[in-house]
Enzyme design. Structure first.
Site, PDB file in Angstrom:
ATOM      1  N   TYR A 109       0.883  -0.912   0.334  1.00 45.21           N
ATOM      2  CA  TYR A 109       0.268  -0.360   0.033  1.00 45.21           C
ATOM      3  C   TYR A 109       0.780   1.174  -0.442  1.00 45.21           C
ATOM      4  O   TYR A 109       1.890   0.845  -0.662  1.00 45.21           O
ATOM      5  CB  TYR A 109      -1.246   0.364   1.306  1.00 45.21           C
ATOM      6  CG  TYR A 109      -1.850   0.484   1.405  1.00 45.21           C
ATOM      7  CD1 TYR A 109      -2.943   1.434  -0.052  1.00 45.21           C
ATOM      8  CD2 TYR A 109      -2.409   0.976   2.377  1.00 45.21           C
ATOM      9  CE1 TYR A 109      -4.163   2.504   0.247  1.00 45.21           C
ATOM     10  CE2 TYR A 109      -3.482   2.476   2.592  1.00 45.21           C
ATOM     11  CZ  TYR A 109      -3.611   3.020   1.521  1.00 45.21           C
ATOM     12  OH  TYR A 109      -5.284   3.808   1.663  1.00 45.21           O
ATOM     13  N   LYS A 182      -5.532  -1.578  -2.375  1.00 50.90           N
ATOM     14  CA  LYS A 182      -6.466  -1.330  -1.221  1.00 50.90           C
ATOM     15  C   LYS A 182      -7.510  -2.301  -1.225  1.00 50.90           C
ATOM     16  O   LYS A 182      -8.456  -2.637   0.081  1.00 50.90           O
ATOM     17  CB  LYS A 182      -7.778  -0.172  -2.099  1.00 50.90           C
ATOM     18  CG  LYS A 182      -8.450   0.676  -0.951  1.00 50.90           C
ATOM     19  CD  LYS A 182      -7.050   1.676  -0.757  1.00 50.90           C
ATOM     20  CE  LYS A 182      -7.689   2.650   0.141  1.00 50.90           C
ATOM     21  NZ  LYS A 182      -7.103   3.525  -0.154  1.00 50.90           N
TER      22      LYS A 182
END
Length: 570
Positions: A109, A182
């Site tokens: 991420y 995500k």
């Protein structure tokens, strides 16, 4: 539709029923358990000769993979390594990630994924997600169906048009990687089943000339389409996705400021939609603010809040804090009077240029009648001098904007100033937490956007709170899916913020304002429960569990190899 496998629950156990045989078993990441398959399972699935004879437990597999991970020479190389594992053995990928979540979250991420997105066309290996481009709108429905999911098989769709990727802007088709990343966080943190989620990129072109002049670029090769044609494309996607997958929450990700608020406002009252950059950011910052307000001893209704960078995130934060203030009995107008919002041209004042969503925070000309303007506007230093803020929130991507004179002046007015330099990556942070602590003699209550190591100041160890959206959005998705909510209301977002604040550490000196990323799964469960309960309270839930705690727990998929049942067909 021919299916190779399916998950079923039997006597409280997860069973994997597999119809695939031979090499097909080892090429599908959800049923490729690799060397963990027993010899009996290998014979039943026709893969005995396709694997070395040794049978490894998941723990032995994890040990081997972690050693390989540590041997990678850079963060980007580690990202590629983990992506490759996800493409080979998805359960093992999530097991490794869950056991090292604090270490690996910055790899899969932010911030590492930003570099991976920039290099997407050059790192391209196995494609993940659904690619829909504006030049072929007639392919919208077929593109979604090609992913191989039936209407009841999708709980969550994460979609981007890649215009506002993290702190790096327009990245064209490469933005698909943020939707994949995500969803990985949704699964690792909240147990959203990886087989029930859909990553989508809407390729409307790019204004990034570097990409358009790169012969290896994989996206549509023209500038971004805007206006009526863009709106029709978004509407086509939204209605088509909802028709095909009627129970899925649509998560809007990294849309540009001109479109993000507009799209959310257009669909939030019609469909189950959520924008993480607006609502997720707002929720985690509101959680940090609630924790800081508690420690400062100054009630929220007595706070004077300066938002430096009143864009998509900054106004989203303001809107949610306004909601908190109205819950305390203020009118919306009274609540917004507690805010001073600065855009790229300084303080937003009536009569100046601004976006529609900024207008509610414009100060009147009378408010600034005797202020000293510079370069045609009122800058941060003047605002701090005049307002004496108690809380300073940065969403500007302007490195070093919170200077020592500004911070020391603010600290001279407040015993415990609340200072949040939230811009990512670290190179764009408005201030570094170590400097803020030094400038305020350890008095500041700090939350940042990027992760920072603990700091020592005058014998006290300070744990710096990271206002990471991962503390919020996975739990919101979990609560929506568990309750099968038909909308994501503002009060559901508020419930998420309050749940994170309640999960925050003690008020001991130096304690973080927010939970650690290492506690993501626990925090996500608490957020999910609060969101589901709020959905029920507002009449937005299609499912009302008898035992909501158990329902949340049951909904959270765990990365464990299930029992295997070889079948002839499904």
């Amino acid at each position: 539709m021919v299916r190779d496998y399916e998950y079923v629950q039997r006597d409280g156990k997860e069973i994997m029923r597999i119809a695939a045989r031979g090499r097909d078993v080892l090429t599908h990441p959800m049923i490729n358990f690799g060397t963990a398959y027993t010899h009996e399972q290998r014979r039943a699935l026709g893969i005995s000769g396709l694997l070395p004879s040794g049978v490894m437990s998941v723990y032995e597999q994890i040990k081997r993979l972690y050693r390989q991970y540590l041997a990678e020479p850079s963060d980007l190389a580690r990202f590629v390594f983990l992506s490759g594992l996800q493409d080979r053995n998805e359960i093992l990928f999530y097991r490794l990630l869950s056991e090292h979540i604090e270490e690996m979250l910055p790899i899969i991420y932010t911030p590492t994924i930003g570099r991976a997105i920039q290099e997407y066309s050059h790192l391209y290996q196995r494609p993940r997600g659904v690619f829909i481009d504006i030049d072929h709108p007639e392919m919208m429905e077929q593109s979604l169906l090609d992913y191989g999911r039936s209407p009841d098989d999708v709980d969550l769709i994460v979609v981007t048009d890649s215009e506002g990727i993290l702190g790096i802007g327009d990245q064209g088709v490469g933005g698909v990687a943020i939707t994949v990343g995500k969803l990985s966080v949704y699964t690792a943190a909240a147990g959203i089943h990886p087989g029930r989620a859909l990553p989508v990129v809407l390729d409307t072109g790019t204004d990034n000339l570097q990409l358009l002049n790169d012969e290896g670029y994989l996206g549509v090769r023209h500038s971004r389409v805007r206006g009526e044609r863009y709106d029709e494309f978004i509407d086509n996607f939204t209605t088509t996705a909802h028709r095909i997958f009627p129970h899925a929450m649509v998560h809007w990700e990294d849309f540009g400021p001109a479109n993000a608020h507009r799209i959310l406002a257009r669909y939030r009252d019609e469909l189950c939609t959520f924008n993480d950059d607006i609502q997720g950011t707002a929720a985690v910052v509101a959680a940090a603010a609630l924790s800081a307000v508690r420690r400062s001893g100054v009630p929220l209704r007595d706070q004077r809040i300066v938002i430096y960078g009143a864009g998509t995130a900054g106004v989203g934060i303001s809107d949610l804090l306004v909601q908190l203030l109205t819950d305390e009995g203020l009118t919306p107008q009274q609540a917004r009077a507690h805010f001073w919002a600065l855009g790229s041209r300084g303080l937003i004042v009536e009569g100046s240029r601004m976006r529609d969503f900024q207008q509610p925070y414009a100060r009147s000309q009378a408010d600034v009648a005797d202020w000293e303007a510079a370069n045609g506007g009122f800058g941060l230093a003047e605002v701090v001098r005049r307002v004496h803020p108690t809380m300073l929130i940065g969403c500007s991507a302007q490195s070093g904007a919170f200077t020592e004179p500004i911070i020391t002046q603010m600290a001279s007015y407040q015993d415990r100033p609340i200072i949040m330099p939230l811009s990512n990556p670290t190179s764009k942070a408005e201030a570094l937490p170590g400097d803020v602590l030094d400038w305020t003699d350890g008095k500041a209550l700090i939350a940042t956007g990027s992760p920072f190591a603990p700091l020592d100041h005058h014998g006290v160890r300070y744990l710096v709170a990271q206002a990471n959206n991962a503390l919020v959005f996975p739990g919101i998705g979990l609560g929506v899916i568990t309750s099968r909510a038909t909308r994501v209301s503002e009060r559901m977002i508020l419930a998420a913020a309050k749940a994170v604040a309640a999960a925050s550490p003690s008020d001991a000196p130096g304690a973080s304002l927010l939970p650690s990323v290492s506690e993501l799964r626990s925090v996500s469960a608490q957020v999910g429960l609060a969101v589901a309960r709020q959905a029920v309270a507002e009449g937005l839930a299609e499912v009302i569990p008898e035992d909501d705690v158990q329902a949340i727990s049951d909904q959270m998929w765990r990365p464990e190899y299930p029992e295997v049942e070889a079948v002839e067909s499904l």
